[in-house]
Each structure stands twice: as structure tokens, then as C-alpha cells.
Design an enzyme around this catalytic site. Structure first.
Site, PDB file in Angstrom:
ATOM      1  N   PHE A  29       0.688  -1.185  -0.136  1.00  0.00           N
ATOM      2  CA  PHE A  29      -0.172   0.128   0.095  1.00  0.00           C
ATOM      3  C   PHE A  29       0.960   1.275   0.076  1.00  0.00           C
ATOM      4  CE2 PHE A  29      -2.123   3.584   1.894  1.00  0.00           C
ATOM      5  CZ  PHE A  29      -3.434   3.540   1.151  1.00  0.00           C
TER       6      PHE A  29
ATOM      7  N   ASP B 203       9.258   2.549   1.913  1.00  0.00           N
ATOM      8  CA  ASP B 203       7.894   3.302   2.221  1.00  0.00           C
ATOM      9  C   ASP B 203       7.948   2.998   3.535  1.00  0.00           C
ATOM     10  OD1 ASP B 203       5.431   4.102   3.263  1.00  0.00           O
ATOM     11  OD2 ASP B 203       4.555   3.734   1.200  1.00  0.00           O
TER      12      ASP B 203
ATOM     13  N   LYS C 177       2.553   9.493   8.787  1.00  0.00           N
ATOM     14  CA  LYS C 177       2.073   8.848  10.089  1.00  0.00           C
ATOM     15  C   LYS C 177       2.512   9.621  11.261  1.00  0.00           C
ATOM     16  CE  LYS C 177      -0.831   5.561   8.036  1.00  0.00           C
ATOM     17  NZ  LYS C 177      -0.756   4.813   6.631  1.00  0.00           N
TER      18      LYS C 177
END
Ligand SMILES: *Cc1c(COP(=O)(O)O)cnc(C)c1O
Length: 396
Positions: A138, A223, A252
Site C-alpha cells: 500500500f 516506504d 503518519k
């Protein structure tokens, strides 16, 4: 109007929120509008890394709000320079670029890959622009992030996708070796797949990718948006494998709840972006930087990353013991550190709802995995309570 009605009337229906309206948070807990408290192991999807309303974070942000909030990247601000310095000290020689979300950080990585591909092909564009990603990855919801996310449920309705992505299998080096070529600009992977179900990339696999990328002059990009910022027990999860990255993305947890993304680019590639080649209005503004500084201050002063692996091991042992009693319902414990998943033998939606009713907020990952993402400031008592609640729910 009630909040439910406001949502139905005025908000696009791209989310399907739980029937819960949150009004307040403190530490590892949040409260709903009926005054009920919950142990929050959702952490705003791995964002609230210091829990809610950490006093140092609140103080830093409050102070910055009344000093200078935003001035754009047309001018310098010291907080951005110092934040870059602190992150580079943790990541290794290189440089930073700040933006405002995860998907935007990955866009910057994908643009970096294109620039590297052009350099690799002697200045020619459109030759080496392929990026190899892993199945179940993702990487975000913008057109670049979406194209890098090989999942039907993400791409459906939005095709044609951006060209130039190939898909290997995580922990299957041969599948990447088959795809990599002169046309490859970069390989992009998560060291622990967040949304994809908490699969951990093995150190051997990551070392193999490093060697492949070196052989083919492709960038190895990570990532770290979900697995970074200490959540797995290292500041960046790929560091567990001892491999060198060429670039990686963060978001995040980076600013502890303030929207912020970033990329780190290793020194040899740090000159690929030049004035005018990329930018964002908001990226790295003083307010966002003050929030990220506060996160680093607390991670460092409370030794949260250094102590995480040992604390997580105790907690994960308790979870393991809990789930061992329910082999017909639970397949296995997954993930690393405080990026932990419980893989069930079937769909998780009912269990996630039952956990919520028992006072524990979690996040589904894919159809069959429940993610537990405690804040890094969580107490041992709260960790133990999460295992107890899980046991009660599984026993029903
Ligand atoms: C959340 C996430 C993204 C996207 O971040 P947004 O801030 O939602 O755009 C990208 N990659 C990973 C691994 C993520 O967990």
C-alpha cells in the site's frame, strides 16, 4: 443535527466510520460523546505515536501557533533546517524534503525515481522509468501512490493507471530479479507491510534487493510511512536488516498527529531535485516542524525506541499465549514491535466491532488481520489490558 446525520448529509461517503464519535483523548485513551473511554490501539492509524495530548507536544505546538505558523518555502525557517538535521542524523548521510501526507511523500519518491532513471539513461527521459513494487503493498491514494498499490480495491474505477509499475512478491527475490532491467529506475517496498496484512520483509530478502539494485543501478526505496518513526523498535524498519537505503518516505507518526510527510534521499542522489523540480506550499511549515520536533524530543528523552523491542516482546508473548487458546479462530501473530497483527482464519469485521464494544480500538488490515498499534508511550498495564480484552472477545 446529530453527527451521524451531518455525515450522511454533508460528507462524501468514501469512508465507512465505526458508529463512534470521539471527542477527547489523553495518553492511550480516547473518549466518545457518551463519556465512555476506550484503549486506543488504533492511534489514528499509527499516527498518534505519543498517544493523545502529550504535554510536551501540546506545549511545543501551542508555543509555535502563537509565534509563526506558516510562511511558505519561499523563505527559510530554522525549525525545518533543524528537523532535517535531526532526521538525517538518524537515517544516515543525505537530505530531506518535507510535505504533508504519506501519499505525497511517495509521489516525491516516484518523481525522484524518474529523475534517477533519466540520469541512468544518460539524460534521456522515458527509458528507465519502471518502478518495481511488492504484491499487497500500500503506497497511497493519489495517482502515483495508487499505481504503486497493486490492489484491485484501490485501483477500481480509476484506471488507466500511471504507466511503468511492475509487481514482484514480497520475500521472493527471484520474482524481483525476473523483473529488474535497464528500464528499472527503482524498487519500492515496505519493510513491514501495513495495510497489506503485517507481512515482514526478511533481512535476507532486503539484502538481496540491495544487491539487485546495485547491479542494475536502480534506487532501493522504502516506504516507512507506517513502519517508521520507531514503531518497530528501530527509527526506520529497514534498519533491522542492516541495509542501506537510497531513499525513503515518512509520514503518519512523524509529527504525532499533525499532518506531515517527508522523504530522505541518500547523499549520492540528493542533487536529483533542483530548484523548481518539486515543491509544495505547506510542506515543512514551522507549525508542522514544531510538532515533529516534539515527537523526536519525547522519543529521545523517554528512550521509547531503544526500549521498544523488549517491551513489545513481553506484550507479544502475552498476545501469543492469548491466541494459542483459539486455533480455530486465530491463524497467527504477525508484524514487528508495536506494528502487530492478529491474523484470523476468517473476516475480522465482527471481531474489531466486538473489541470496540469491550473498550479496545483496533484497525483492520486487509480482510483477515486485526492491527494493534499502541502509541509508543503506552504503559505496560495498558499493553496487558489489550491482551486481556482480546482474550475475552475471542472466548465469546
Ligand atoms: C498510510 C500509508 C500511506 C499513505 O499515507 P496517507 O497519509 O494516507 O496519504 C502510504 N504508505 C503506507 C505504507 C501507509 O501506511
Amino acid at each position: 443535527m446529530k453527527t451521524t446525520e451531518l455525515y450522511e448529509t454533508y460528507l462524501l461517503s468514501n469512508y465507512a466510520p465505526a458508529p463512534l464519535t470521539l471527542v477527547r483523548g489523553e495518553g492511550s485513551r480516547v473518549w466518545d460523546d457518551a463519556g465512555r473511554s476506550y484503549l486506543d490501539f488504533c492511534s489514528g492509524i499509527a499516527v498518534d505515536i505519543l498517544g493523545h495530548t502529550h504535554p510536551h507536544w501540546v506545549k511545543s505546538v501551542q508555543q509555535q501557533v502563537s509565534t509563526l505558523v506558516h510562511a511558505s518555502n519561499l523563505f527559510r525557517n530554522e525549525l525545518q533546517g533543524k528537523l532535517a538535521q535531526r532526521l538525517v542524523e538518524k537515517a544516515g548521510p543525505g537530505k530531506m524534503l518535507f510535505c504533508n501526507s504519506g501519499t505525497e511523500a511517495n509521489e516525491a519518491l516516484l518523481k525522484l525515481a524518474r529523475l534517477h532513471g533519466r540520469r541512468k539513461s544518460g539524460g534521456q527521459e522515458g527509458v528507465a522509468y519502471q518502478v518495481i513494487v511488492a504484491a499487497k503493498a500500500f503506497h497511497g491514494r493519489t495517482f502515483g501512490g495508487m499505481a504503486a498499490t497493486p490492489q484491485d480495491k484501490i485501483q477500481n474505477g480509476f484506471r488507466p493507471m500511471l504507466d511503468g509499475f511492475a509487481v514482484g512478491t514480497l520475500n521472493d527475490l527471484a520474482s524481483f530479479e525476473k523483473l529488474i532491467s535497464d528500464q528499472t529506475a527503482a524498487v519500492l517496498v515496505e519493510a513491514v507491510q501495513g495495510e497489506g496484512g503485517l507481512a515482514v520483509a526478511s533481512p535476507d530478502f532486503l539484502r538481496g534487493l540491495r544487491a539487485l539494485c546495485d547491479k542494475h543501478n536502480a534506487l532501493l526505496m522504502f516506504d516507512e510511512i507506517q513502519c517508521g518513526m520507531g514503531r518497530t523498535g528501530k527509527y526506520f524498519a529497514f534498519q533491522h536488516a542492516g541495509v542501506r537505503a537510497d531513499a525513503f518516505s515518512l509520514a503518519k507518526g512523524l509529527a504525532g498527529g499533525f499532518p506531515m510527510g517527508a522523504i530522505w534521499v541518500g547523499a549520492p542522489h540528493a542533487d536529483l531535485f533542483t530548484p523548481g523540480s518539486h515543491g509544495t506550499t505547506f510542506g515543512g511549515n514551522p507549525l508542522a516542524c514544531s510538532a515533529a520536533h516534539a515527537v523526536l524530543d519525547v522519543l529521545e528523552s523517554e528512550k521509547l525506541v531503544e526500549n521498544l523491542s523488549a517491551r513489545a516482546a513481553t506484550w507479544r508473548a502475552a498476545l501469543q499465549e492469548t491466541i494459542a487458546a483459539f486455533p480455530q479462530k486465530v491463524k497467527e501473530l504477525r508484524g514487528l514491535g508495536f506494528l502487530t497483527g492478529i491474523a484470523l482464519t476468517g473476516p475480522v469485521a465482527d471481531t474489531v466491532a466486538a473489541l470496540r464494544e469491550e473498550g479496545l480500538l483496533t484497525v483492520p488490515a486487509g480482510d483477515n488481520v486485526i492491527r494493534l498499534l499502541p502509541p509508543l508511550t503506552v504503559s505496560d498495564a495498558d499493553l496487558a489490558e489489550s491482551a486481556a480484552i482480546l482474550g475475552r472477545v475471542l472466548a465469546k
